[in-house]
Design a protein around this motif. Structure first.
Motif, PDB file in Angstrom:
ATOM      1  N   PRO A 109       0.845  -1.205   0.000  1.00 43.72           N
ATOM      2  CA  PRO A 109       0.000   0.000   0.000  1.00 43.72           C
ATOM      3  C   PRO A 109       0.878   1.251   0.000  1.00 43.72           C
ATOM      4  O   PRO A 109       1.826   1.375   0.786  1.00 43.72           O
ATOM      5  CB  PRO A 109      -0.804  -0.120   1.280  1.00 43.72           C
ATOM      6  CG  PRO A 109      -0.782  -1.570   1.603  1.00 43.72           C
ATOM      7  CD  PRO A 109       0.558  -2.076   1.140  1.00 43.72           C
ATOM      8  N   TYR A 140      -0.059   2.603 -10.703  1.00 49.51           N
ATOM      9  CA  TYR A 140      -0.481   3.412  -9.556  1.00 49.51           C
ATOM     10  C   TYR A 140      -1.511   4.424 -10.052  1.00 49.51           C
ATOM     11  O   TYR A 140      -1.284   5.116 -11.053  1.00 49.51           O
ATOM     12  CB  TYR A 140       0.704   4.146  -8.936  1.00 49.51           C
ATOM     13  CG  TYR A 140       1.706   3.202  -8.290  1.00 49.51           C
ATOM     14  CD1 TYR A 140       1.566   2.837  -6.955  1.00 49.51           C
ATOM     15  CD2 TYR A 140       2.774   2.704  -9.024  1.00 49.51           C
ATOM     16  CE1 TYR A 140       2.489   1.969  -6.376  1.00 49.51           C
ATOM     17  CE2 TYR A 140       3.683   1.847  -8.433  1.00 49.51           C
ATOM     18  CZ  TYR A 140       3.546   1.479  -7.114  1.00 49.51           C
ATOM     19  OH  TYR A 140       4.432   0.620  -6.539  1.00 49.51           O
ATOM     20  N   GLN A 153      -8.454  12.115 -11.198  1.00 42.39           N
ATOM     21  CA  GLN A 153      -7.501  11.036 -11.008  1.00 42.39           C
ATOM     22  C   GLN A 153      -6.486  11.035 -12.137  1.00 42.39           C
ATOM     23  O   GLN A 153      -6.751  11.563 -13.220  1.00 42.39           O
ATOM     24  CB  GLN A 153      -8.191   9.693 -10.897  1.00 42.39           C
ATOM     25  CG  GLN A 153      -8.851   9.203 -12.160  1.00 42.39           C
ATOM     26  CD  GLN A 153      -9.486   7.845 -11.987  1.00 42.39           C
ATOM     27  OE1 GLN A 153      -9.705   7.395 -10.855  1.00 42.39           O
ATOM     28  NE2 GLN A 153      -9.820   7.198 -13.089  1.00 42.39           N
ATOM     29  N   GLN A 155      -2.897   8.302 -13.593  1.00 43.48           N
ATOM     30  CA  GLN A 155      -2.280   6.993 -13.442  1.00 43.48           C
ATOM     31  C   GLN A 155      -0.870   6.996 -14.046  1.00 43.48           C
ATOM     32  O   GLN A 155      -0.612   7.666 -15.037  1.00 43.48           O
ATOM     33  CB  GLN A 155      -3.128   5.941 -14.122  1.00 43.48           C
ATOM     34  CG  GLN A 155      -2.706   4.518 -13.811  1.00 43.48           C
ATOM     35  CD  GLN A 155      -3.601   3.497 -14.489  1.00 43.48           C
ATOM     36  OE1 GLN A 155      -3.744   3.515 -15.719  1.00 43.48           O
ATOM     37  NE2 GLN A 155      -4.229   2.637 -13.697  1.00 43.48           N
ATOM     38  N   ARG A 185      -6.303   9.464  -2.470  1.00 42.51           N
ATOM     39  CA  ARG A 185      -6.032   8.039  -2.303  1.00 42.51           C
ATOM     40  C   ARG A 185      -5.188   7.584  -3.478  1.00 42.51           C
ATOM     41  O   ARG A 185      -5.396   8.012  -4.611  1.00 42.51           O
ATOM     42  CB  ARG A 185      -7.343   7.255  -2.259  1.00 42.51           C
ATOM     43  CG  ARG A 185      -7.147   5.747  -2.066  1.00 42.51           C
ATOM     44  CD  ARG A 185      -8.463   4.993  -2.087  1.00 42.51           C
ATOM     45  NE  ARG A 185      -9.235   5.207  -0.881  1.00 42.51           N
ATOM     46  CZ  ARG A 185     -10.356   5.952  -0.832  1.00 42.51           C
ATOM     47  NH1 ARG A 185     -10.796   6.544  -1.934  1.00 42.51           N
ATOM     48  NH2 ARG A 185     -11.013   6.099   0.285  1.00 42.51           N
ATOM     49  N   THR A 187      -3.797   3.884  -5.431  1.00 41.91           N
ATOM     50  CA  THR A 187      -4.004   2.439  -5.557  1.00 41.91           C
ATOM     51  C   THR A 187      -2.913   1.876  -6.458  1.00 41.91           C
ATOM     52  O   THR A 187      -2.591   2.443  -7.517  1.00 41.91           O
ATOM     53  CB  THR A 187      -5.367   2.139  -6.164  1.00 41.91           C
ATOM     54  OG1 THR A 187      -6.390   2.729  -5.339  1.00 41.91           O
ATOM     55  CG2 THR A 187      -5.611   0.649  -6.258  1.00 41.91           C
ATOM     56  N   ASN A 194      -3.115  -6.315  -5.773  1.00 35.99           N
ATOM     57  CA  ASN A 194      -3.283  -4.877  -5.713  1.00 35.99           C
ATOM     58  C   ASN A 194      -3.346  -4.451  -4.272  1.00 35.99           C
ATOM     59  O   ASN A 194      -3.613  -5.258  -3.377  1.00 35.99           O
ATOM     60  CB  ASN A 194      -4.526  -4.445  -6.487  1.00 35.99           C
ATOM     61  CG  ASN A 194      -5.800  -5.058  -5.921  1.00 35.99           C
ATOM     62  OD1 ASN A 194      -6.259  -4.663  -4.864  1.00 35.99           O
ATOM     63  ND2 ASN A 194      -6.357  -6.030  -6.614  1.00 35.99           N
ATOM     64  N   SER A 195      -3.113  -3.129  -4.055  1.00 33.23           N
ATOM     65  CA  SER A 195      -3.201  -2.548  -2.708  1.00 33.23           C
ATOM     66  C   SER A 195      -3.545  -1.084  -2.847  1.00 33.23           C
ATOM     67  O   SER A 195      -3.313  -0.472  -3.903  1.00 33.23           O
ATOM     68  CB  SER A 195      -1.891  -2.738  -1.947  1.00 33.23           C
ATOM     69  OG  SER A 195      -0.854  -2.051  -2.598  1.00 33.23           O
ATOM     70  N   SER A 196      -4.092  -0.488  -1.791  1.00 39.32           N
ATOM     71  CA  SER A 196      -4.509   0.904  -1.819  1.00 39.32           C
ATOM     72  C   SER A 196      -4.093   1.575  -0.515  1.00 39.32           C
ATOM     73  O   SER A 196      -4.060   0.958   0.554  1.00 39.32           O
ATOM     74  CB  SER A 196      -6.023   1.006  -2.007  1.00 39.32           C
ATOM     75  OG  SER A 196      -6.413   2.368  -2.047  1.00 39.32           O
ATOM     76  N   SER A 197      -3.748   2.876  -0.624  1.00 38.08           N
ATOM     77  CA  SER A 197      -3.353   3.660   0.556  1.00 38.08           C
ATOM     78  C   SER A 197      -4.578   4.049   1.354  1.00 38.08           C
ATOM     79  O   SER A 197      -5.712   3.989   0.857  1.00 38.08           O
ATOM     80  CB  SER A 197      -2.587   4.900   0.129  1.00 38.08           C
ATOM     81  OG  SER A 197      -3.453   5.771  -0.584  1.00 38.08           O
TER      82      SER A 197
END
Length: 844
Positions: A109, A140, A153, A155, A185, A187, A194-197
């Motif tokens: 994350p 990301y 957003q 990427q 946020r 990701t 996958n992970s997210s902050s």
């Protein structure tokens, strides 16, 4: 040629490598590789890798060499602890390997998310920490949400060739969103997961920060060097500024906060004539939000101002003659904070207190030398001047720095505490310690026989301190002369010592320039070792000597070093022996190599003590000998025969006597009457009868002095008849006889010619009676009755004269008649008497 050889060598290496690879590895692309359970697996999982060839395809003509080789590509996949084993072989057509512990990981994350918008017209950009590298292509996604369904957003991705930890959303937050809040946020996604902050919340003031100030200017009010006004340009929403400034040679900043400055601020307490650096930062809120970056630096120098403080002065005295002395003043430059500008010159003033005499001069240097009288009380003062003014003068009394022995410090020592300084210690000057106002520790490089001397350096020490650490203006391998001065109001005393803080053996020895023989010693003269070859403080000089061609150890004489001494006597050398002499120098590190050699042969000197003592003894013996009459007469006789004949006295001439010169005057004064004379004396034609009465007189024989002949002693003396003279005992008869015979008797017969062959003239009448008191014997005169002498006496006289002429030892020729020598009392012209009647008879 070299380039061609190099290319051939590289080609050979590549050829060998290809042959080795071809011999061991045969890359086969005519097969299929499969991985189970999946081509990509997480960290710590196991996988089965198999390779099979297509039918009727072989990679080599040797079936026995078929094998499966697993290659790892570090650039694409990082393999840690790769372990595998062959589990099945299909007769050269397929092989299976089992591989475990591949290091492919899922993304972590993202953390530490921060967002910022630079200035009012900037865009929002965020950054984060991605965590551990996955070695897989990871995507990301940055997402921002806000009020009024604001969503934005962007990427990016990271792999083994690039990273992704910063994204710009490309949106601008306007001031109308000042009270709004925003959520951010990030990701991360790859093939393993996958992970997210965690969501991060920001306000407008947290994200938006102003641009750094620009166009910075400075203005010094009334050309002041301590006050200035700083101006700059800033964004309109800025409400708080902070300023920092420092001198260029400083390491710490001075910080100042300015609220609602509106691009202007006044600074005070600056240092005049100092280079400063200024920077400014801005903020949109007094307590919230972030500071902008620092502006570009502004560097400038403050203006000059009048110097402050006083100079540190020292001086030296040197006598020129009996009524003049040379004064050398030295002073230290003001530090920049005291000078407050560029010092243009120094004003030097010498004033005599009693006679109000003043001498003034200006110089741009930090020293001045002048000549003043020795008499009077003098005060020196020095001040520094720049373009704005001059500093307050520093005054110092000119006294004899070492004139009072009671003020001289005791037990002075100089030691090197470490490799960079010298510690000097001393004790107060006994009973006079209470009169000491301050101590001055002075040091200078000791350079003998140098025309240009190094200037002194000094430290002022309070009277309660008895030590000083010399760490400035000193260098290694150099000897310094250190003096400690104790100063009262109008007197001074000093002590000195030499010191260094690093030393070595001198590079050479002293050079002997001359050897001089004086009395009973030799004076050795030399020149000192060159300044840069001394390598520290010299403690001693050593003079060595030995006989030429001798193998014995040389003798030496050790001399305490004094820089003012360049000669020394030695007195233990034997005369008429050739010696070889040389010198060395000694420091705390050891003895130097020997200097030049000189040969010398002392000749020796007369022993004056022996000569004086022997002379005194001879003088005493001669005085004792000549005190005896016999030896004295013998010596006089010998000396008289040795003296030059022309040195003998000539026979005096009675005509030159004073009485003869005065006689004509007396004759005129007492000229008798001619008539009386004619009547008193009858003429020859008429002679008067002369009546002679026979009178009997008693005659007393008187012995005539006898002169000894050369070589005759006293025992051979006898009185002869011719040596007797008869004198009448009756005084009246004697007087009558003198009156009667005055006209007839010639009193003297003088030797009238200087010719040796001349003879005596005849006498007018024989001398019958000679009064002793009237006719003394004298050399140069003969008695008038010489014809009446016996032949024996005449022969004696002639023989005596001949004898004297025969024994003369003089080498000088005779040019005058030698006077006859007789014994008895000498006749002087003052006692010469002549009868008046004989003069009258001659005139008749």
């Amino acid at each position: 040629m070299a380039h061609t050889v190099r290319e051939c060598w590289l080609a050979l290496i590549f050829l060998l490598m290809w042959l080795l690879i071809k011999a061991n590895i045969d890359v086969c692309k005519l097969g299929t590789v499969t991985v189970q359970p999946a081509p990509v697996i997480p960290l710590g999982s196991a996988a089965n890798i198999s390779c099979s060839l297509n039918p009727k395809q072989r990679c080599s003509n040797h079936p026995s060499s078929n094998k499966l080789t697993l290659l790892k590509f570090v650039n694409d996949v990082h393999v840690e602890n790769l372990h595998g084993k062959k589990v099945h072989d299909h007769s050269g057509h397929s092989s299976t390997f089992q591989v475990t512990n591949l290091s492919l990981v899922a993304p972590e994350p993202p953390q530490n998310i921060s967002c910022v918008q630079e200035g009012e017209h900037g865009t929002v950009a965020c950054s984060w920490n991605s965590g551990k590298v996955t070695y897989l292509k990871t995507y990301y996604t940055l997402q921002l949400t806000g009020p009024n369904n604001l969503t934005c957003q962007n990427q990016c991705y990271s792999d083994n060739r690039q990273s992704c930890s910063h994204l710009d959303l490309g949106i601008n937050l306007t001031p109308d969103l000042t009270e709004s809040r925003f959520i951010v946020r990030v990701t991360a996604i790859n093939d393993l997961g996958n992970s997210s902050s965690l969501p991060r919340m920001f306000t407008f003031l947290d994200i938006v920060r102003p641009l750094p100030p620009w166009d910075i200017r400075i203005n010094f009010l009334n050309a002041s060097g301590s006050r200035c006004t700083l101006k700059w340009e800033d964004e309109g929403q800025v409400v708080l500024n902070r300023l920092r400034y420092q001198p260029l040679n400083s390491t710490s900043w001075n910080m100042v906060n300015a609220t609602n400055a509106k691009g202007r601020y006044d600074l005070q307490d600056l240092r005049p004539f100092t280079e400063y650096e200024f920077q400014i930062s801005s903020k949109l809120h007094l307590s919230e939000g972030s500071w902008s970056n620092w502006s570009e630096s502004l560097r400038t120098r403050t203006p000059e101002e009048e110097p402050v403080g006083t100079l540190d002065i020292w001086y030296m005295k040197q006598d020129i003659d009996y009524d003049r002395q040379q004064i050398s003043l030295f002073w230290k430059s003001l530090n920049p904070s005291e000078a407050r500008g560029k010092i243009l010159h120094y004003q030097v003033t010498l004033q005599e207190v009693t006679k109000k005499t003043t001498l003034q001069n200006t110089t741009r240097h930090t020293s001045w030398t002048g000549v003043i009288p020795k008499t009077g009380t003098w005060i020196a003062s020095v001040s520094a001047a720049n373009s704005k003014g001059a500093s307050a003068p520093t005054r110092i009394n000119i006294v004899d720095l070492c004139g009072t022995g009671l003020l001289a410090p005791h037990q002075v020592s100089a030691k090197s505490e470490n490799m960079d300084n010298i510690m000097v210690t001393w004790q107060p000057p006994g009973k006079a310690a209470s009169a000491v106002r301050e101590y001055i520790v002075e040091w200078r490089a000791l350079q003998p026989e140098s025309i240009i001397k190094f200037p002194p350096h000094w430290l002022r020490i309070p009277p309660y301190n008895m030590s000083a650490l010399l760490s400035e203006n000193i260098k290694p391998y150099i000897c310094y002369e250190i003096q400690i001065h104790a100063l009262s109001e109008d007197q001074g005393g000093c002590s000195s010592i030499r010191g260094d803080f690093r030393h070595k053996v001198p590079l050479s020895g002293p050079h002997i320039t001359a050897i001089t023989e004086k009395k009973e010693s030799l004076l050795i003269s030399w020149t000192h070792i060159p300044f840069l070859e001394q390598r520290g403080c010299i403690l001693h000089y050593r003079i060595y000597w030995k006989e030429r061609d001798s193998t014995a150890q040389p003798e030496l004489c050790e001399i305490q070093y004094r820089h003012s001494q360049n000669s020394h006597p030695i007195s233990s050398l034997q005369p008429r022996v050739t010696y070889v002499l040389w010198m060395t120098a000694v420091t705390a590190a050891g003895e130097s190599p020997q200097g030049n050699e000189r040969e010398f042969c002392p000749q020796g000197k007369v022993n004056w003590k022996t000569f004086v003592i022997s002379s005194i003894c001879i003088a005493i013996i001669m005085v004792g000998t000549f005190s005896i009459r016999y030896f004295r007469q013998k010596a006089f006789t010998l000396l008289s025969t040795l003296k030059p004949q022309w040195y003998s006295r000539t026979i005096p001439d009675p005509a030159n006597s004073t009485w003869v010169k005065k006689f004509p005057i007396m004759e005129e004064q007492i000229q008798p009457p001619t008539d009386d004379l004619l009547m008193a004396w009858p003429t020859p034609q008429e002679p008067e009868p002369l009546i002679i009465n026979e009178v009997l007189y008693q005659m007393i024989p008187v012995r005539q002095p006898y002169c000894f002949k050369r070589g005759q002693g006293f025992q051979g003396y006898s009185t002869s008849k011719e040596d007797k003279i008869y004198i009448a005992t009756n005084p009246q008869a004697a007087g009558t006889l003198r009156a009667e015979t005055r006209q007839l008797v010639n009193l003297y017969k003088v030797l009238g010619s200087r010719d040796p062959d001349s003879k005596l003239g005849s006498l007018t009448s024989p001398l019958t009676v000679t009064p002793v008191n009237y006719l003394p014997s004298h050399e140069g005169y003969l008695p008038s009755n010489i014809e009446d002498l016996s032949p024996h006496e005449a022969d004696s006289t002639d023989s005596l004269e001949l004898e004297h002429q025969h024994i003369s030892l003089s080498i000088f020729a005779s040019s005058s008649l030698r006077p006859l020598t007789f014994c008895g009392e000498r006749l002087t012209l003052d006692r010469l008497k002549m009868g008046y009647d004989s003069l009258l008879s001659n005139e008749a």
